[in-house]
Motif scaffolding. Structure first.
Motif, mmCIF file in Angstrom:
data_model
loop_
_atom_site.group_PDB
_atom_site.id
_atom_site.type_symbol
_atom_site.label_atom_id
_atom_site.label_comp_id
_atom_site.label_asym_id
_atom_site.label_seq_id
_atom_site.Cartn_x
_atom_site.Cartn_y
_atom_site.Cartn_z
ATOM 1 N N THR A 174 0.860 -1.196 0.000
ATOM 2 C CA THR A 174 0.000 0.000 0.000
ATOM 3 C C THR A 174 0.895 1.246 0.000
ATOM 4 O O THR A 174 1.925 1.257 0.684
ATOM 5 C CB THR A 174 -0.889 0.012 1.267
ATOM 6 N N VAL A 175 0.482 2.258 -0.741
ATOM 7 C CA VAL A 175 1.201 3.542 -0.692
ATOM 8 C C VAL A 175 0.451 4.471 0.265
ATOM 9 O O VAL A 175 -0.766 4.639 0.160
ATOM 10 C CB VAL A 175 1.276 4.209 -2.077
ATOM 11 N N LEU A 176 1.204 5.055 1.191
ATOM 12 C CA LEU A 176 0.650 6.045 2.128
ATOM 13 C C LEU A 176 1.387 7.362 1.970
ATOM 14 O O LEU A 176 2.589 7.362 1.696
ATOM 15 C CB LEU A 176 0.896 5.621 3.583
ATOM 16 N N HIS A 177 0.662 8.442 2.182
ATOM 17 C CA HIS A 177 1.316 9.753 2.276
ATOM 18 C C HIS A 177 1.066 10.279 3.682
ATOM 19 O O HIS A 177 -0.082 10.317 4.138
ATOM 20 C CB HIS A 177 0.750 10.714 1.226
ATOM 21 N N LEU A 178 2.157 10.673 4.356
ATOM 22 C CA LEU A 178 2.053 11.205 5.716
ATOM 23 C C LEU A 178 2.507 12.661 5.672
ATOM 24 O O LEU A 178 3.672 12.934 5.374
ATOM 25 C CB LEU A 178 2.967 10.424 6.664
ATOM 26 N N GLU A 179 1.601 13.556 5.946
ATOM 27 C CA GLU A 179 1.941 14.988 5.911
ATOM 28 C C GLU A 179 2.199 15.445 7.348
ATOM 29 O O GLU A 179 1.406 15.131 8.246
ATOM 30 C CB GLU A 179 0.762 15.753 5.284
ATOM 31 N N ARG A 180 3.306 16.157 7.548
ATOM 32 C CA ARG A 180 3.641 16.592 8.916
ATOM 33 C C ARG A 180 2.556 17.513 9.469
ATOM 34 O O ARG A 180 2.052 18.386 8.767
ATOM 35 C CB ARG A 180 4.981 17.337 8.884
ATOM 36 N N ARG A 181 2.211 17.310 10.736
ATOM 37 C CA ARG A 181 1.315 18.244 11.421
ATOM 38 C C ARG A 181 2.127 19.477 11.792
ATOM 39 O O ARG A 181 3.197 19.339 12.388
ATOM 40 C CB ARG A 181 0.807 17.633 12.735
ATOM 41 N N GLU A 182 1.623 20.632 11.491
ATOM 42 C CA GLU A 182 2.370 21.844 11.858
ATOM 43 C C GLU A 182 2.066 22.259 13.287
ATOM 44 O O GLU A 182 2.838 22.981 13.904
ATOM 45 C CB GLU A 182 2.131 22.974 10.855
ATOM 46 N N THR A 183 0.927 21.797 13.842
ATOM 47 C CA THR A 183 0.696 21.985 15.282
ATOM 48 C C THR A 183 0.332 20.630 15.876
ATOM 49 O O THR A 183 -0.357 19.825 15.240
ATOM 50 C CB THR A 183 -0.473 22.968 15.559
ATOM 51 N N ALA A 184 0.809 20.409 17.084
ATOM 52 C CA ALA A 184 0.554 19.116 17.738
ATOM 53 C C ALA A 184 -0.951 18.946 17.974
ATOM 54 O O ALA A 184 -1.668 19.933 18.133
ATOM 55 C CB ALA A 184 1.311 19.072 19.060
ATOM 56 N N PRO A 185 -1.430 17.711 18.005
ATOM 57 C CA PRO A 185 -2.874 17.489 18.190
ATOM 58 C C PRO A 185 -3.377 17.913 19.575
ATOM 59 O O PRO A 185 -4.562 18.107 19.767
ATOM 60 C CB PRO A 185 -3.041 15.983 18.000
ATOM 61 N N ALA A 186 -2.457 18.051 20.538
ATOM 62 C CA ALA A 186 -2.871 18.482 21.889
ATOM 63 C C ALA A 186 -1.640 19.038 22.599
ATOM 64 O O ALA A 186 -0.515 18.712 22.238
ATOM 65 C CB ALA A 186 -3.424 17.293 22.670
ATOM 66 N N ALA A 187 -1.890 19.857 23.629
ATOM 67 C CA ALA A 187 -0.761 20.367 24.421
ATOM 68 C C ALA A 187 -0.195 19.209 25.246
ATOM 69 O O ALA A 187 -0.959 18.396 25.777
ATOM 70 C CB ALA A 187 -1.246 21.473 25.338
ATOM 71 N N LEU A 188 1.126 19.142 25.312
ATOM 72 C CA LEU A 188 1.761 18.023 26.018
ATOM 73 C C LEU A 188 2.893 18.578 26.877
ATOM 74 O O LEU A 188 3.789 19.247 26.370
ATOM 75 C CB LEU A 188 2.307 17.036 24.979
ATOM 76 N N GLU A 189 2.835 18.258 28.188
ATOM 77 C CA GLU A 189 3.877 18.815 29.067
ATOM 78 C C GLU A 189 5.202 18.070 28.920
ATOM 79 O O GLU A 189 6.255 18.683 28.922
ATOM 80 C CB GLU A 189 3.405 18.783 30.521
ATOM 81 N N ASP A 190 5.154 16.739 28.802
ATOM 82 C CA ASP A 190 6.393 15.965 28.747
ATOM 83 C C ASP A 190 6.212 14.764 27.801
ATOM 84 O O ASP A 190 5.569 13.776 28.169
ATOM 85 C CB ASP A 190 6.745 15.482 30.165
ATOM 86 N N PRO A 191 6.791 14.864 26.576
ATOM 87 C CA PRO A 191 6.612 13.770 25.608
ATOM 88 C C PRO A 191 7.079 12.420 26.144
ATOM 89 O O PRO A 191 6.511 11.383 25.807
ATOM 90 C CB PRO A 191 7.480 14.193 24.412
ATOM 91 N N ARG A 192 8.092 12.429 27.022
ATOM 92 C CA ARG A 192 8.591 11.144 27.545
ATOM 93 C C ARG A 192 7.551 10.460 28.429
ATOM 94 O O ARG A 192 7.452 9.250 28.499
ATOM 95 C CB ARG A 192 9.884 11.368 28.352
ATOM 96 N N ARG A 193 6.759 11.286 29.108
ATOM 97 C CA ARG A 193 5.704 10.739 29.966
ATOM 98 C C ARG A 193 4.630 10.059 29.108
ATOM 99 O O ARG A 193 4.147 8.979 29.429
ATOM 100 C CB ARG A 193 5.109 11.894 30.783
ATOM 101 N N LEU A 194 4.277 10.715 28.010
ATOM 102 C CA LEU A 194 3.287 10.115 27.103
ATOM 103 C C LEU A 194 3.818 8.795 26.541
ATOM 104 O O LEU A 194 3.114 7.784 26.497
ATOM 105 C CB LEU A 194 2.956 11.084 25.951
ATOM 106 N N GLU A 195 5.076 8.799 26.141
ATOM 107 C CA GLU A 195 5.685 7.596 25.576
ATOM 108 C C GLU A 195 5.655 6.452 26.589
ATOM 109 O O GLU A 195 5.286 5.319 26.271
ATOM 110 C CB GLU A 195 7.124 7.932 25.150
ATOM 111 N N ALA A 196 6.029 6.764 27.832
ATOM 112 C CA ALA A 196 6.048 5.734 28.875
ATOM 113 C C ALA A 196 4.631 5.200 29.115
ATOM 114 O O ALA A 196 4.421 3.980 29.256
ATOM 115 C CB ALA A 196 6.624 6.318 30.164
ATOM 116 N N LEU A 197 3.665 6.098 29.129
ATOM 117 C CA LEU A 197 2.272 5.687 29.353
ATOM 118 C C LEU A 197 1.775 4.781 28.218
ATOM 119 O O LEU A 197 1.183 3.724 28.449
ATOM 120 C CB LEU A 197 1.413 6.953 29.476
ATOM 121 N N LEU A 198 2.052 5.190 26.972
ATOM 122 C CA LEU A 198 1.601 4.392 25.818
ATOM 123 C C LEU A 198 2.239 3.004 25.841
ATOM 124 O O LEU A 198 1.567 1.986 25.643
ATOM 125 C CB LEU A 198 1.958 5.096 24.505
ATOM 126 N N GLN A 199 3.544 2.986 26.079
ATOM 127 C CA GLN A 199 4.268 1.695 26.127
ATOM 128 C C GLN A 199 3.630 0.778 27.167
ATOM 129 O O GLN A 199 3.390 -0.401 26.910
ATOM 130 C CB GLN A 199 5.732 1.917 26.546
#
Ligand code: SAM
Length: 272
Positions: free
Chosen positions: A201-226
């Protein structure tokens, strides 16, 4: 037949050339080469790459996409692991000023040194390392303008998955944080030589110029998702207790990880 004189979109010519240089496509490097001119043009159009723009191509192989990009006057930086193919690429395109080549493993490429955030990425991805490379490119601070990729259809389905489906998970959320993904089309096996065993399958991924939500600490989100997605059948209330990720009062504790939207994950991560 020399490196410059055959057509990359005629399977019979490509096969004859590779045979003449004693090259056999290998499975471990996912060497299924695109030999369809219409599909090549469709992918190039989908990428949005314009004349003069820098484009990083991962895994150029014999160079079918590379040639299309150079013909559209893009500045191409190609990254190819296979030494024999690198020799061929230099013989075919080495005299074109807009072409440069790095012989390396793209899972180890130092993206930020290559001006990745100013570039578009194009790739018929080696399927064995496809998700890993996409994860790398979605990391905040090194996200390219866009990524246009051919990849295994089941991986594409995971990227495009909707909440509450089996495919919705880490890949959906990590890529969805940095990109807006769009399916371009599924690609039949006869567009490749040799044909791959899995759907493409061919996909096109366009960069978001603004994040989908405010995030205080990306590492915290990553740890939570994992943590949460290794327990995707559990309720989020139990996950919150087990992992020490306090749940905000407005999230229903009986929901399961696969039902939470990106914004809700960010809200939860900010509350911890
Ligand atoms: N772009 C060409 C095309 O469309 O015909 C070739 C695509 S083929 C599916 C994947 C290419 O990626 C092969 O040329 C392979 O040698 C290369 N490759 C595989 N693993 C790689 C890696 N880790 N880093 C860079 N290139 C890799």
């Amino acid at each position: 037949m020399d490196a410059q004189s055959f057509s990359l979109t005629r399977a019979s010519e490509l096969r004859a050339y590779l045979k003449a240089i004693d090259f056999r496509p290998g499975k471990s490097l996912g060497q299924n080469f695109l030999v369809d001119a219409n599909m090549r043009d469709l992918i190039l159009d989908a990428s949005g790459a314009q004349a003069g723009e820098p484009v990083i191509e991962i895994g150029p192989g014999p160079g079918v996409m590379t040639e299309g990009l150079l013909d559209r006057s893009c500045q191409v930086l190609a990254i190819e692991l296979d030494h024999r193919l690198c020799d061929h690429l230099l013989a075919r395109f080495g005299d074109r000023e807009a072409f440069s080549l790095r012989e390396e493993d793209a899972t180890r490429t130092p993206w930020t040194e290559l001006g990745i955030t100013e570039s578009r990425v194009l790739s018929n991805l080696p399927y064995s390392v496809g998700s890993r490379i996409l994860y790398d490119l979605a990391e905040p601070g090194r996200v390219p303008r866009s990524v246009t990729v051919m990849l295994q259809s089941d991986v594409a389905d995971r990227i495009l998955a909707q909440p509450a489906s089996d495919q919705y998970g880490l890949l959906t959320l990590r890529l969805g944080w940095s990109f807006v993904p769009k399916r371009i089309r599924n690609v039949p096996g006869n567009c490749f030589w040799p044909p791959p065993r899995v759907g493409s399958t061919v996909l096109h991924l366009e960069r978001r110029e603004t994040a989908p939500a405010a995030l205080e600490d990306p590492r915290r989100l990553e740890a939570l998702l994992q943590f949460a997605f290794t327990r995707r059948r559990k309720q989020i209330g139990a996950i919150a207790r087990e992992g020490g990720f306090p749940l905000p009062g407005d999230l229903d504790s009986s929901r399961r990880p696969e039902t939470l939207l990106l914004e809700e994950w960010a809200h939860w991560a900010n509350a911890t």
